[in-house]
Every structure is written in C-alpha cells, then in structure tokens.
Design a protein around this motif. Structure first.
Motif, PDB file in Angstrom:
ATOM      1  N   LYS A 132     -71.804  29.384  59.901  1.00 49.48           N
ATOM      2  CA  LYS A 132     -72.659  28.202  59.816  1.00 49.48           C
ATOM      3  C   LYS A 132     -74.083  28.615  60.156  1.00 49.48           C
ATOM      4  O   LYS A 132     -74.316  29.280  61.147  1.00 49.48           O
ATOM      5  N   THR A 133     -74.981  28.224  59.313  1.00 51.63           N
ATOM      6  CA  THR A 133     -76.376  28.586  59.527  1.00 51.63           C
ATOM      7  C   THR A 133     -77.257  27.368  59.376  1.00 51.63           C
ATOM      8  O   THR A 133     -76.851  26.353  58.822  1.00 51.63           O
ATOM      9  N   ARG A 134     -78.453  27.515  59.866  1.00 51.80           N
ATOM     10  CA  ARG A 134     -79.407  26.424  59.792  1.00 51.80           C
ATOM     11  C   ARG A 134     -79.808  26.168  58.344  1.00 51.80           C
ATOM     12  O   ARG A 134     -79.894  25.048  57.903  1.00 51.80           O
ATOM     13  N   SER A 135     -80.074  27.225  57.609  1.00 46.39           N
ATOM     14  CA  SER A 135     -80.543  27.070  56.238  1.00 46.39           C
ATOM     15  C   SER A 135     -80.554  28.431  55.564  1.00 46.39           C
ATOM     16  O   SER A 135     -80.175  29.428  56.143  1.00 46.39           O
ATOM     17  N   TYR A 136     -81.014  28.423  54.357  1.00 44.84           N
ATOM     18  CA  TYR A 136     -81.209  29.674  53.626  1.00 44.84           C
ATOM     19  C   TYR A 136     -82.688  29.828  53.362  1.00 44.84           C
ATOM     20  O   TYR A 136     -83.382  28.873  53.059  1.00 44.84           O
ATOM     21  N   SER A 137     -83.154  31.050  53.495  1.00 49.46           N
ATOM     22  CA  SER A 137     -84.565  31.307  53.227  1.00 49.46           C
ATOM     23  C   SER A 137     -84.789  31.429  51.729  1.00 49.46           C
ATOM     24  O   SER A 137     -83.846  31.439  50.953  1.00 49.46           O
ATOM     25  N   VAL A 138     -86.029  31.548  51.346  1.00 52.00           N
ATOM     26  CA  VAL A 138     -86.367  31.645  49.929  1.00 52.00           C
ATOM     27  C   VAL A 138     -85.714  32.847  49.261  1.00 52.00           C
ATOM     28  O   VAL A 138     -85.374  32.788  48.099  1.00 52.00           O
ATOM     29  N   ASP A 139     -85.508  33.909  50.025  1.00 53.04           N
ATOM     30  CA  ASP A 139     -84.892  35.097  49.447  1.00 53.04           C
ATOM     31  C   ASP A 139     -83.359  35.056  49.505  1.00 53.04           C
ATOM     32  O   ASP A 139     -82.695  36.036  49.216  1.00 53.04           O
ATOM     33  N   GLY A 140     -82.792  33.894  49.890  1.00 51.24           N
ATOM     34  CA  GLY A 140     -81.343  33.729  49.870  1.00 51.24           C
ATOM     35  C   GLY A 140     -80.613  34.188  51.115  1.00 51.24           C
ATOM     36  O   GLY A 140     -79.398  34.135  51.177  1.00 51.24           O
ATOM     37  N   LYS A 141     -81.348  34.620  52.132  1.00 53.20           N
ATOM     38  CA  LYS A 141     -80.695  35.056  53.366  1.00 53.20           C
ATOM     39  C   LYS A 141     -80.314  33.849  54.213  1.00 53.20           C
ATOM     40  O   LYS A 141     -81.045  32.870  54.275  1.00 53.20           O
ATOM     41  N   ARG A 142     -79.157  33.949  54.876  1.00 52.38           N
ATOM     42  CA  ARG A 142     -78.750  32.901  55.810  1.00 52.38           C
ATOM     43  C   ARG A 142     -79.619  33.024  57.047  1.00 52.38           C
ATOM     44  O   ARG A 142     -79.795  34.113  57.573  1.00 52.38           O
ATOM     45  N   GLU A 143     -80.141  31.895  57.510  1.00 51.23           N
ATOM     46  CA  GLU A 143     -80.987  31.908  58.692  1.00 51.23           C
ATOM     47  C   GLU A 143     -80.240  31.298  59.872  1.00 51.23           C
ATOM     48  O   GLU A 143     -79.539  30.295  59.717  1.00 51.23           O
ATOM     49  N   MET A 144     -80.375  31.929  61.030  1.00 54.38           N
ATOM     50  CA  MET A 144     -79.811  31.379  62.255  1.00 54.38           C
ATOM     51  C   MET A 144     -80.625  31.887  63.432  1.00 54.38           C
ATOM     52  O   MET A 144     -81.279  32.923  63.331  1.00 54.38           O
ATOM     53  N   THR A 145     -80.582  31.131  64.506  1.00 51.77           N
ATOM     54  CA  THR A 145     -81.275  31.583  65.701  1.00 51.77           C
ATOM     55  C   THR A 145     -80.430  32.673  66.366  1.00 51.77           C
ATOM     56  O   THR A 145     -79.236  32.811  66.084  1.00 51.77           O
ATOM     57  N   ILE A 146     -81.038  33.401  67.277  1.00 50.28           N
ATOM     58  CA  ILE A 146     -80.309  34.440  68.003  1.00 50.28           C
ATOM     59  C   ILE A 146     -79.174  33.808  68.814  1.00 50.28           C
ATOM     60  O   ILE A 146     -78.091  34.392  68.930  1.00 50.28           O
ATOM     61  N   ASP A 147     -79.387  32.608  69.348  1.00 49.66           N
ATOM     62  CA  ASP A 147     -78.328  31.930  70.095  1.00 49.66           C
ATOM     63  C   ASP A 147     -77.157  31.542  69.189  1.00 49.66           C
ATOM     64  O   ASP A 147     -75.996  31.662  69.587  1.00 49.66           O
ATOM     65  N   GLU A 148     -77.457  31.076  67.981  1.00 53.87           N
ATOM     66  CA  GLU A 148     -76.389  30.767  67.027  1.00 53.87           C
ATOM     67  C   GLU A 148     -75.628  32.035  66.652  1.00 53.87           C
ATOM     68  O   GLU A 148     -74.397  32.006  66.529  1.00 53.87           O
ATOM     69  N   PHE A 149     -76.326  33.126  66.487  1.00 53.09           N
ATOM     70  CA  PHE A 149     -75.705  34.409  66.168  1.00 53.09           C
ATOM     71  C   PHE A 149     -74.753  34.830  67.284  1.00 53.09           C
ATOM     72  O   PHE A 149     -73.612  35.229  67.043  1.00 53.09           O
ATOM     73  N   LYS A 150     -75.214  34.720  68.533  1.00 54.23           N
ATOM     74  CA  LYS A 150     -74.376  35.073  69.683  1.00 54.23           C
ATOM     75  C   LYS A 150     -73.138  34.180  69.759  1.00 54.23           C
ATOM     76  O   LYS A 150     -72.038  34.673  70.019  1.00 54.23           O
ATOM     77  N   ARG A 151     -73.320  32.874  69.552  1.00 48.38           N
ATOM     78  CA  ARG A 151     -72.175  31.942  69.596  1.00 48.38           C
ATOM     79  C   ARG A 151     -71.175  32.265  68.494  1.00 48.38           C
ATOM     80  O   ARG A 151     -69.963  32.199  68.699  1.00 48.38           O
ATOM     81  N   TYR A 152     -71.677  32.622  67.321  1.00 50.63           N
ATOM     82  CA  TYR A 152     -70.790  32.980  66.212  1.00 50.63           C
ATOM     83  C   TYR A 152     -69.956  34.202  66.583  1.00 50.63           C
ATOM     84  O   TYR A 152     -68.738  34.206  66.425  1.00 50.63           O
ATOM     85  N   LEU A 153     -70.598  35.229  67.109  1.00 45.71           N
ATOM     86  CA  LEU A 153     -69.879  36.441  67.478  1.00 45.71           C
ATOM     87  C   LEU A 153     -68.866  36.182  68.585  1.00 45.71           C
ATOM     88  O   LEU A 153     -67.763  36.739  68.567  1.00 45.71           O
TER      89      LEU A 153
END
Length: 97
Positions: A6-27
């Motif tokens: 789950k990510t906040r959004s996608y950037s213009v280049d198609g990458k999934r965007e997430m905060t470092i805290d979201e990344f840590k929670r995902y892991l």
C-alpha cells in the motif's frame, strides 16, 4: 500471507511512493520471527507480496548490498540503506518528511 504494497500514490515516473515510516511498517509485517530484523527470506516474501519478480534473487542482492555489519539481516540501523536500495532496484520512491 499475501498483502499488497500500500502506497500513498504513484509518481509521474510510475514509482510507488511511500514515507520511510510506511516502508518500515510494511517490512515489519514480514518479520515472521518478530526479532526486529529482516532476513533474506522475509525480504523475499515482502518483495513477492508487492508483486516483485525474482524476489529471491533481489532479496539476496539487497542483503549483500545493504547489510553494513555483515550479519545477514537488515536491522533498524540499516533500514535507510534498504530504502535506498528499494529506490534504485524495486520501483519505489521513499519520501522523507
């Protein structure tokens, strides 16, 4: 256990965007033994759950690349290294704010 990245959004280049805290929670969801570290197999499961191809190979490469102390695990001190690896190799953009 399959769960989407789950990510906040996608950037213009198609990458999934997430905060470092979201990344840590995902892991953390993949820390099966709850030891506070991410093993190669746990990382492979996280990559696979996010729809990543070649999860075992990528997780092995990630551990080798970002494991600063050489213990074979990613711990809290190495999460930033893993975030940088994810940005380069896993089509993710980590937002720091």
């Amino acid at each position: 256990m399959k769960m989407a990245l789950k990510t906040r959004s996608y950037s213009v280049d198609g990458k999934r965007e997430m905060t470092i805290d979201e990344f840590k929670r995902y892991l953390k969801k993949f820390d099966d033994d709850k030891d506070g570290r991410i093993s190669r197999d746990e990382l492979a499961n996280a990559i696979r759950a996010a729809g990543g191809w070649f999860a075992t190979r990528k997780s092995k490469h990630a551990i080798r690349s970002v494991d600063a102390n050489g213990n074979g695990f990613i711990d809290d001190n190495e999460i930033k290294n893993l975030a940088e690896f994810a940005e380069k190799h896993l089509n993710v953009r980590i937002l720091y704010f």
